[in-house]
Write a protein that holds these residues in place. Sequence first.
Motif, short mmCIF file in Angstrom:
data_model
loop_
_atom_site.label_atom_id
_atom_site.label_comp_id
_atom_site.label_asym_id
_atom_site.label_seq_id
_atom_site.Cartn_x
_atom_site.Cartn_y
_atom_site.Cartn_z
N LEU A 145 0.83 -1.20 0.00
CA LEU A 145 0.00 0.00 0.00
C LEU A 145 0.87 1.26 0.00
CD1 LEU A 145 -2.71 -1.16 2.58
CD2 LEU A 145 -3.05 -0.82 0.12
N ASP A 146 1.94 1.24 0.80
CA ASP A 146 2.86 2.39 0.85
C ASP A 146 3.56 2.60 -0.49
OD1 ASP A 146 2.16 2.75 3.49
OD2 ASP A 146 3.96 1.81 4.30
N ALA A 147 3.72 1.52 -1.27
CA ALA A 147 4.36 1.63 -2.58
C ALA A 147 3.41 2.16 -3.64
CB ALA A 147 4.90 0.27 -3.00
N GLY A 148 2.13 2.31 -3.29
CA GLY A 148 1.17 2.91 -4.21
C GLY A 148 0.14 1.97 -4.80
N PHE A 149 0.20 0.69 -4.44
CA PHE A 149 -0.83 -0.24 -4.90
C PHE A 149 -2.13 0.05 -4.15
CE2 PHE A 149 3.11 -2.62 -5.67
CZ PHE A 149 2.93 -3.00 -7.00
N THR A 150 -3.25 -0.09 -4.84
CA THR A 150 -4.55 0.19 -4.20
C THR A 150 -5.35 -1.07 -3.91
OG1 THR A 150 -5.50 0.54 -6.41
CG2 THR A 150 -4.73 2.49 -5.21
N ASN A 151 -5.04 -2.16 -4.62
CA ASN A 151 -5.73 -3.43 -4.39
C ASN A 151 -4.71 -4.45 -3.92
OD1 ASN A 151 -8.26 -2.43 -5.47
ND2 ASN A 151 -7.31 -2.57 -7.48
N VAL A 152 -4.82 -4.88 -2.68
CA VAL A 152 -3.84 -5.81 -2.10
C VAL A 152 -4.59 -6.96 -1.43
CG1 VAL A 152 -1.87 -6.08 -0.57
CG2 VAL A 152 -2.26 -3.88 -1.71
N LEU A 153 -4.34 -8.16 -1.92
CA LEU A 153 -5.03 -9.36 -1.44
C LEU A 153 -4.02 -10.29 -0.79
CD1 LEU A 153 -7.54 -11.28 -1.42
CD2 LEU A 153 -6.76 -12.09 -3.66
N VAL A 154 -4.30 -10.74 0.44
CA VAL A 154 -3.42 -11.65 1.18
C VAL A 154 -4.10 -13.01 1.30
CG1 VAL A 154 -2.25 -12.12 3.38
CG2 VAL A 154 -2.37 -9.77 2.49
N ARG A 155 -3.34 -14.07 1.03
CA ARG A 155 -3.82 -15.43 1.23
C ARG A 155 -2.76 -16.25 1.95
NH1 ARG A 155 -5.51 -15.49 -4.45
NH2 ARG A 155 -7.76 -15.16 -4.60
#
Length: 231
Positions: free
Chosen positions: A186-196
């Motif tokens: 998120l800090d790098a600028g991604f807006t969609n981050v999914l964790v599995r």
Amino acid sequence: MDKAEFDSFADEYLALHARNIAVSGEGPEYFAEYKIRDIAEEMARRRIVPARMLDFGSGVGASIPWVKHYLPVAQLTCADVSDRSLDVARSRFPGAARFVHFDGRTLPFEAGEFNLAYAMCVFHHIDHAEHVDLLRELKRVVGPQGTVAVFEHNPLNPLTVRAVNTCEFDVNARLIAARDMKQACLDAGFTNVLVRFRIFFPHMLAKLRPLEKYLTVVPLGAQYSVYASGA
């Protein structure tokens, strides 16, 4: 771990890795395959067929045969700070990928050159203070429509911690909590981050592995994946 350390382990990496993960009952190929299979399945869910892929921190090329199997139309580029690791990968899989050395800071690729970039248990070898900058680099080379997939060891899993603590090439590694990797994305600028979360059952319980698709939100798997996308 710096370039010299990676170079020193390149020739014996496969044997060391196999010995280190023996407790799981699986070999290195199992772990390399599941990651690429996961990526292929996630891309299929998103209705994306990646044509150009980057293996960030590719080492001795463990992912190459599985990319050819699960994503056969993709052109693969392997990038690593270790020249010796790239030489080993090139000799194992001649002509199967493009092999590129990078300086550990700036990827020598154009913006948007790839549809997808992935890192297989690479970031725990990198100073945590450098994670966001490198994720920004990965974001740059996949462009606003691309995806970055990061696989890491889960520090909440005691068997994983034991394996890392007893591994020669992990001597300087620092494991990363899934929440911290998500925040770095998120800090790098991604807006969609999914964790599995992944890998819940050793080989002796392999018959239970079909249940893993229901456990991906349980933070106890041996590894986890983070899929990051969005401008």
